[in-house]
Write an enzyme that holds these catalytic residues in place. Sequence first.
Site, short mmCIF file in Angstrom:
data_model
loop_
_atom_site.label_atom_id
_atom_site.label_comp_id
_atom_site.label_asym_id
_atom_site.label_seq_id
_atom_site.Cartn_x
_atom_site.Cartn_y
_atom_site.Cartn_z
N LEU A 406 22.10 -10.14 -3.43
CA LEU A 406 22.84 -11.27 -3.38
C LEU A 406 23.91 -10.87 -3.93
CD1 LEU A 406 19.86 -14.02 -2.35
CD2 LEU A 406 21.19 -12.40 -0.69
N GLU A 408 27.92 -10.53 -3.78
CA GLU A 408 29.20 -10.63 -2.14
C GLU A 408 30.33 -9.69 -2.78
OE1 GLU A 408 26.42 -14.00 0.23
OE2 GLU A 408 26.83 -12.93 -2.45
N GLN A 430 26.63 -12.17 5.17
CA GLN A 430 25.73 -12.57 6.42
C GLN A 430 25.95 -13.76 6.82
OE1 GLN A 430 21.73 -13.99 4.65
NE2 GLN A 430 21.26 -11.54 5.32
N PHE A 431 26.33 -14.32 6.14
CA PHE A 431 27.36 -15.51 7.02
C PHE A 431 28.77 -16.31 6.34
CE2 PHE A 431 23.70 -17.03 7.95
CZ PHE A 431 22.81 -16.99 9.59
N ASP A 433 30.51 -18.12 5.57
CA ASP A 433 30.57 -19.27 4.48
C ASP A 433 30.58 -18.88 3.02
OD1 ASP A 433 29.60 -22.12 6.12
OD2 ASP A 433 29.67 -20.16 7.05
N PHE A 434 29.62 -17.29 3.06
CA PHE A 434 29.36 -16.97 1.61
C PHE A 434 30.50 -16.08 0.91
CE2 PHE A 434 24.70 -16.64 3.65
CZ PHE A 434 24.88 -18.33 3.44
N HIS A 475 26.82 -23.05 7.01
CA HIS A 475 26.96 -21.75 7.52
C HIS A 475 27.11 -22.01 9.20
CE1 HIS A 475 23.02 -21.88 5.32
NE2 HIS A 475 23.23 -20.43 5.69
#
Length: 669
Positions: A406, A408, A430-431, A433-434, A475
């Site tokens: 995890l 990014e 993954q989304f 938003d991240f 999300h």
Amino acid sequence: MTKANIQTPVINYNKEGFDKSLLVELYKRLLKPRMIEEKMLLLLRQGKISKWFSGIGQEAIAVGVASALHPDEFILPMHRNLGVFTTRQVPLERLFEQFQGKAGGFTKGRDRSFHFGSIEHHIVGMISHLGPQLAVADGIALASKLAKEGKVTVAFTGEGATSEGDFHEALNVAAVWDLPVIFLIENNGYGLSTPVNEQYRCERLADRGIGYGMEAVQIDGNNILEVYRTISHYAQEIRKNPRPVLIEAMTFRMRGHEEASGTKYVPQALMEEWAQRDPVLNYEAWLLEESILTKEEAEALRKAIKKEIDSAWKKAEAAPYPEPSIEHELADVYAPFSQQVVQPKSSAKSRRRFVDAISDALRQSMERYPNLILMGQDIAEYGGVFKITEGFVEQFGKERVRNTPLCESAIVGAGLGLSIKGYKAMVEMQFGDFVTCAFNQIVNNLAKLHYRWGQNADVVVRMPTGANTQAGPYHSQSTEAWFFHTPGLKIVYPSSPYDAKGLLNAAIEDPNPVMYFEHKYLYRSLAEDIPDDYYTVEIGKARTVQSGNDLTIITYGLCVHWAVEIMQQIEGVTAEILDLRTLLPWDKEAVAAAVRKTGKVLVAHEDCLTGGIGAEIAAWITEHCFEWLDAPVMRVGALDTPVPFVKPLEQQFLPYSRMKEKIEELIAY
């Protein structure tokens, strides 16, 4: 700086394993950056350069590292590592042009001092944010490991920057992936004016490496032989057995963070103590004491280096500054690339959902580009949370389809490092938003790299995006406007399976950084017949979804389908619906033609209204198409709130109902 008169060295040198020629060569390499710095400080006072970050007192680290590595092994230095550049024999004339902002500098006057790289010299320079280069080193090391080159990469950082999240992410990724990289901390006592006791509580920064499962050592950074020996030892091991190592080099910053800040905050006794440990003067005194060098030889070397520096400076000073040219500035924002649209080889088609089209594109691009690496959370055996890469590990292997921690920011940085070594990288958020966790790497590293020093960033960031799925505030966000304001990025946002496949293939083909947005609601709710073969869609070209004469709707993403649906509910009126598809650069010609056709325009997007992309397009239409307008340009978007979770609130948030009202208002105007 406190002057030191060193007759007898206080640093303990061990010459075992060093012959005389190497010992003397290291002295030359130490002396050159020191003498350049002395000249730069004089020129700074004369106003001939604008800023200087001094590495006086730290030369042994940069010189020792660069001397111990192979010339084709990458180094990622920082502010105070002039010795890396001189040891790698970067031409002084061009280096001095860089310092002055001259046209012949590495950044053509666009950036300062050591904020540049030179692939020829296997150097990748820093950006001001300090931490991101560590993850770039991960990517370079990963490329070397994949190619089985037997090379090591070294990334510098300071003790202050070890507080940055990028430091920890980069170390973690390197450890998990066993990357052949040395992280070197120059612990020089102060982060600007903040002493180490206000930076961290651990006794040794090297101990942080242990927590990440890597070997870590602390060395005397002022001892050129210890630096050289340590780097040589670990580099030889890592070339055979790839793994990361953390080295903390203890030294001291003898001048200010930059010259304007001074050193008044440093206790005088500390300055005097470290002045006695001057790496250049101590080494010189030791060479004289050991009769490896004579005073006459040392003086002759100084004269030769001074002559070289003065000659290079004279040429650089006479060199021209860049001539301001809007055309040239804009031309360097992106790496040159002329897309040739690829047509499918056969007419065979199959029905594909939106999500399947994306999977097809990734699979066929992986087959087309053996140097393409996919990275993301859970994308390997699990196939990603949306199952887009399901089965990819079996076909392409785990080296090319990589589960990531995890991290990014580190993974985007690693993508950039891969690109520097000639690879292509796809990073899946993954989304969408991240992506906030990787924002700095994207907008300050990927986007600016080619403009700054001509290095492209061949990275695609895939962004599952959008609401209407009851996924709540973290999300469901539409984040495209965050990147729309960043020169150097390309942004694509397909609304159909055909475009999803063609634009993703095109994005991977393009050597520039591309943000690829894919609406989650469309994944399994939309299907059409699309070519089985590989094909591309032109980036930068809009698509007319349907023709009409009464009004124009300019939109993208899920709003394209809403526009079609709403117009089917309104009798006796037709709309020209234009799907932008590419948001940066967007198709001004197609927009102008659609405006001219009807004279009434609605710009619609799912994103919040204020500051959305629609505002820029509406403003451009008003400025450039005013004479064709029969009504004010209208906009519609989501409410200016975070995305709510429960369905009634989410439906109120989204612009669907307001979109219909705006269309009716525009028709009636």
